[in-house]
Motif scaffolding. Structure first.
Motif, PDB file in Angstrom:
ATOM      1  N   GLY A 213       0.767  -1.163  -0.127  1.00 20.54           N
ATOM      2  CA  GLY A 213       0.074  -0.029   0.097  1.00 20.54           C
ATOM      3  C   GLY A 213       0.561   1.166   0.025  1.00 20.54           C
ATOM      4  O   GLY A 213       0.188   2.329   0.256  1.00 20.54           O
ATOM      5  N   GLY A 214       2.266   1.167  -0.252  1.00 19.76           N
ATOM      6  CA  GLY A 214       3.084   2.339  -0.261  1.00 19.76           C
ATOM      7  C   GLY A 214       3.525   2.958   1.079  1.00 19.76           C
ATOM      8  O   GLY A 214       3.392   3.981   0.972  1.00 19.76           O
ATOM      9  N   ILE A 215       3.544   2.158   2.141  1.00 20.13           N
ATOM     10  CA  ILE A 215       3.771   2.681   3.378  1.00 20.13           C
ATOM     11  C   ILE A 215       5.225   2.232   3.958  1.00 20.13           C
ATOM     12  O   ILE A 215       5.488   0.903   3.693  1.00 20.13           O
ATOM     13  N   GLY A 216       6.008   2.992   4.660  1.00 23.45           N
ATOM     14  CA  GLY A 216       7.167   2.795   5.058  1.00 23.45           C
ATOM     15  C   GLY A 216       7.141   3.379   6.428  1.00 23.45           C
ATOM     16  O   GLY A 216       6.701   4.436   6.644  1.00 23.45           O
ATOM     17  N   ILE A 217       7.362   2.271   7.426  1.00 20.06           N
ATOM     18  CA  ILE A 217       7.464   2.774   8.805  1.00 20.06           C
ATOM     19  C   ILE A 217       8.402   2.188   9.581  1.00 20.06           C
ATOM     20  O   ILE A 217       8.432   1.690  10.740  1.00 20.06           O
ATOM     21  N   PRO A 218       9.547   3.013   9.290  1.00 17.52           N
ATOM     22  CA  PRO A 218      10.785   2.782  10.138  1.00 17.52           C
ATOM     23  C   PRO A 218      10.380   3.169  11.727  1.00 17.52           C
ATOM     24  O   PRO A 218      10.115   4.342  11.748  1.00 17.52           O
ATOM     25  N   HIS A 219      11.044   2.297  12.462  1.00 16.97           N
ATOM     26  CA  HIS A 219      10.796   2.562  13.947  1.00 16.97           C
ATOM     27  C   HIS A 219      11.537   1.882  14.823  1.00 16.97           C
ATOM     28  O   HIS A 219      12.218   0.907  14.441  1.00 16.97           O
ATOM     29  N   CYS A 220      12.043   2.532  16.037  1.00 16.82           N
ATOM     30  CA  CYS A 220      12.798   1.815  17.047  1.00 16.82           C
ATOM     31  C   CYS A 220      12.749   2.336  18.218  1.00 16.82           C
ATOM     32  O   CYS A 220      12.073   3.565  18.498  1.00 16.82           O
ATOM     33  N   ARG A 221      12.935   1.622  19.458  1.00 17.03           N
ATOM     34  CA  ARG A 221      13.252   2.264  20.493  1.00 17.03           C
ATOM     35  C   ARG A 221      14.817   2.525  20.855  1.00 17.03           C
ATOM     36  O   ARG A 221      15.524   1.714  20.550  1.00 17.03           O
TER      37      ARG A 221
ATOM     38  N   ALA B   9      -0.371   2.674  14.381  1.00 19.10           N
ATOM     39  CA  ALA B   9      -0.347   1.599  13.398  1.00 19.10           C
ATOM     40  C   ALA B   9      -1.403   0.993  12.883  1.00 19.10           C
ATOM     41  O   ALA B   9      -1.672   0.553  11.775  1.00 19.10           O
ATOM     42  N   ARG B  10      -2.651   0.833  13.793  1.00 24.49           N
ATOM     43  CA  ARG B  10      -3.873   0.194  13.158  1.00 24.49           C
ATOM     44  C   ARG B  10      -4.454   1.111  12.208  1.00 24.49           C
ATOM     45  O   ARG B  10      -5.219   0.618  11.229  1.00 24.49           O
TER      46      ARG B  10
ATOM     47  N   THR C 229       3.136  -5.205  14.975  1.00 28.05           N
ATOM     48  CA  THR C 229       2.258  -6.007  15.975  1.00 28.05           C
ATOM     49  C   THR C 229       0.620  -5.673  15.905  1.00 28.05           C
ATOM     50  O   THR C 229      -0.179  -6.583  15.527  1.00 28.05           O
ATOM     51  N   TYR C 230       0.381  -4.409  15.599  1.00 28.21           N
ATOM     52  CA  TYR C 230      -0.851  -3.918  15.907  1.00 28.21           C
ATOM     53  C   TYR C 230      -1.541  -3.699  14.344  1.00 28.21           C
ATOM     54  O   TYR C 230      -2.733  -3.859  14.288  1.00 28.21           O
TER      55      TYR C 230
END
Length: 712
Positions: free
Chosen positions: A59-67, A118-119, A232-233
């Motif tokens: 769907g054209g989404i990039g969601i780089p993330h970290c703690r 995220a949902r 996860t979500y």
């Protein structure tokens, strides 16, 4: 969410061409607002998370993330790329990029709000509205879930109304997020900030909603990802939507960073099938045993939820149920960020952790026996047959013989608890049997490692066999111990045990004959092994090799033990020295850790250097290895010996050539400290490069070197 994203954190014309450049561009906005204290360190954490699994979604989404320890407050930055950027999604580049930065100790409320975002990304109307937004303020409002965002985006649609609204306050999160519609039993124990399992209502008009007898098909699912924030979500949302479309009852238990609510046991009992969409071990997996199960990665839960539902329904129709399963100690102790690649290391560490107390107790008792009674105490008769209460030699013999008994458990305990880490309690019997056989055939420490892995693997294989329900009760107490012990005994006595015993004998003979240059080379190798992973598997292999030699000590094995302990003391001592000499190169927390490292290093606790290596591995680990190699070589050159397996400077009286031994430790500590200071000094701090202010940890003038923490 109100303060989590502002217009300053939105770039509607992101010019980056790669995911690394995109992350840097968005992260620079966070740095400018003081949300990130160390740009390079934070980007290293983002890259480490990306290396675990690509963060591109269909769907054209990039969601780089970290703690990350370099994040001062939860922050979300958004970029829209006209040309698209490859984030590893199957359907091509992403044009909507969300960079999520969570502090290492982020509170549950913030993580819950991020999970709600995220949902929302699974809602097509929400993403369409973002693609149509004309200015940064409108896009930020839309992401925050404000009711006026639709008008500000000038899309002329009810996009925001179609997307779940995220409240601005944590107190309202449990009411506004999709997780609030929890099952009654789960809600009874829910905290206001942790998502609870949700139960979508079945669509009665669907032709597949029930069978001829009116039974509604029920599925329970678990989703989890390494970070526990986004995927996860998103997988939970996708599965729930697919369940509604299929007209079935589907309850999801997201096991995220903010904790998880266990699905009501009654819901699990009533379920017709189970879906695991996960990239880290499922917590308490044994709850779902005996059900038709589909086990996939979390991305599959996002990208093809309908297929997973169809697959589990097919298994249920064919009566394919999984065998009874129990969470192993490794699975039960799993934390977010731990993938399957860590399992072998944790299996080995499980055995070593249980073995170490036997090493410490037995080894020190043996060393005290030698110290009190001299080197001939090992020739004393059994104290059960001859003991003189007023004789010093008898007391020395007593200590020595108690220590010898404790030492005799080393290999069986190692093997038994490696198998325990793999297969839980059913692994203990074949593990101990295999370890005892390793002792019987003189396969030593290496034989114990092999026996533990063989025993654990054998039990795991037996547990996968689907047996009739009437036999399941006797499996763990009769069948599994019987069959697994027979298999392990056969393999250890007749197949793998003898070659390992021959290898062990060859190594022992080689050690006995070491002198001159060969001994120095061995000292270098042992020093490098002790300092490479600072208490990890390689360190424990070198240490176990040395301890194994104490069972039948000779001049070579005593030199090895001395070199191993000396090298293992160097990393924490070096970090302590470096923080004392050049404190400005370290953060305030590291300087505090440096004070404790003096004691840890002096006590031969190599793990005292882990906080420094986790924060800056590319400088600390090579420096530690160099110092360890120098110390190991010098210890061998000086022909130092040691009969105690532990104790650091507190067993100096038991060391041969003690003054030269201390000189070797001092030399290695100086080399390591000097190298780490040199390497840290050679790099400008990001704060200096940016011309900005340092974060709180660097307020005292400490630098902010690039840091790659242990996987979160």
């Amino acid at each position: 969410m109100t303060d989590m994203i502002t217009a300053d954190l939105v770039d509607l014309d992101l010019a980056a061409e790669t995911k690394e450049a995109a992350a840097r561009s968005l992260a620079e906005r966070m740095v400018s607002l003081g949300r990130v204290t160390d740009l390079d360190g934070f980007l290293a954490d983002v890259a480490a998370r990306e290396a675990q699994m690509p963060t591109g979604l269909d769907g054209g989404i990039g969601i780089p993330h970290c703690r990350s320890a370099h994040v001062s407050e939860p922050t979300l930055a958004f970029g829209r790329s006209p040309q698209g950027i490859d984030f590893g999604a199957p359907d091509g580049p992403a044009d909507l990029i969300f960079l999520i930065a969570a502090p290492a100790g982020a509170d549950d409320a913030h993580l819950t709000i991020l999970s709600a975002l995220a949902r929302r990304l699974m809602n097509e109307e929400f993403t369409t509205a973002l693609r149509s937004a004309t200015d940064a303020t409108a896009a930020a409002s839309l992401i925050r879930g404000e009711e006026s965002a639709a008008a500000e985006a000038e899309t002329g649609t009810a996009a925001v109304a179609g997307a779940p609204s995220t409240p601005a306050t944590p107190e309202a999160a449990s009411e506004a997020t999709p997780e609030a519609a929890s099952a009654p039993a789960a809600a009874a124990t829910s905290s206001p900030t942790t998502p609870a399992p949700t139960t979508p209502a079945p669509t009665s008009s669907s032709p597949d909603s029930s069978a001829d007898d009116g039974h509604v098909f029920r599925i329970v699912a678990v989703t989890s990802c390494p970070t526990g924030i986004a995927h996860t979500y998103m997988a939970a949302e996708a599965l729930e939507q697919a369940g509604q479309d299929a007209g079935i009852e589907l309850v999801v238990e997201p096991q995220g960073s903010s904790g998880f609510h266990r699905v009501d046991p009654a819901v699990i009992a009533a379920a017709d099938g189970v879906i695991f969409a996960h990239d880290v071990p499922v917590r308490e997996k044994e709850r779902f045993a005996g059900k038709p199960t589909v086990d996939v990665g979390v991305k599959a839960g996002i990208n093809r939820p309908a297929e997973l539902i169809a697959e589990v329904r097919g298994k249920a129709e064919r009566g394919e149920a999984t065998a009874a399963a129990h969470a192993t100690p490794v699975d039960a102790a799993g934390e977010p960020g731990e993938g399957y690649g860590t399992k072998l290391r944790k299996w080995l560490m499980s055995g070593v952790s249980y073995m170490v107390p036997f090493v410490a107790a037995g080894g020190l008792l043996i060393a005290l026996g030698f110290a009190i009674g001299g080197y001939t105490v090992d020739k004393a008769p059994s104290v059960a047959e001859h003991f003189v209460w007023t004789d010093q030699t008898s007391w020395a013999a007593l200590l020595f013989q108690i220590g010898g008994v404790a030492f005799s458990f080393l290999v069986p305990v190692l093997a038994g608890f490696i198998a325990y880490g793999m297969a839980d309690r059913p692994g203990l019997v074949p593990g101990f049997v295999g370890g005892s056989i390793a002792l019987t055939i003189n396969a030593g420490f290496l034989g114990g490692l092999a026996a533990g892995l063989i025993a654990g693997g054998t039990v795991m294989a037996i547990q996968r066999v689907n047996v009739p329900a009437t036999l399941r009760g006797i499996m763990p107490v009769v069948v599994i111990p019987l069959i697994s012990s027979a298999i392990v005994g056969f393999l250890m006595f007749l197949v793998v045990g003898k070659p390992i015993a021959e290898l062990q004998k060859a190594l022992t003979d080689w050690l006995s004959g070491l002198s001159g240059a060969n001994a120095i080379i061995l000292g270098v190798i042992l020093g490098l092994m002790m300092c490479f992973d600072l208490g990890g598997p390689l360190n424990k292999v070198a240490y176990g090799f040395a301890v194994g030699g104490l069972a039948n000590p000779n001049e070579g094995s005593l030199k090895v033990m001395a070199a191993v302990m000396a090298a293992g003391m160097v990393p924490p001592l070096a970090m302590a020295l470096a923080t004392t000499v050049r404190g400005k190169l370290f953060t305030r927390t590291e300087r505090e850790n440096g004070k404790a490292a003096w004691v840890l290093g002096a006590s031969f606790i190599t793990e005292g250097a882990i906080p420094f290596a986790a924060a800056d591995p590319l400088r600390v680990i090579p420096s530690a290895m160099a110092g360890g190699a120098v110390t190991g070589a010098l210890s061998m050159l000086f022909e130092c010996t040691l009969r105690a397996p532990h104790g650091g400077i507190f067993v100096i009286p038991l060391i041969g050539n003690p003054f030269l031994y201390l000189l070797a430790i001092v030399a290695g500590t100086g080399v390591s400290a000097g190298l780490v200071i040199l390497l840290k000094s050679a790099r400008k701090t990001p704060a200096a490069e940016q011309g900005g202010t340092a974060g709180p940890a660097e307020a005292g003038g400490a630098g902010t070197e690039a840091k790659v923490p242990v996987a979160a």
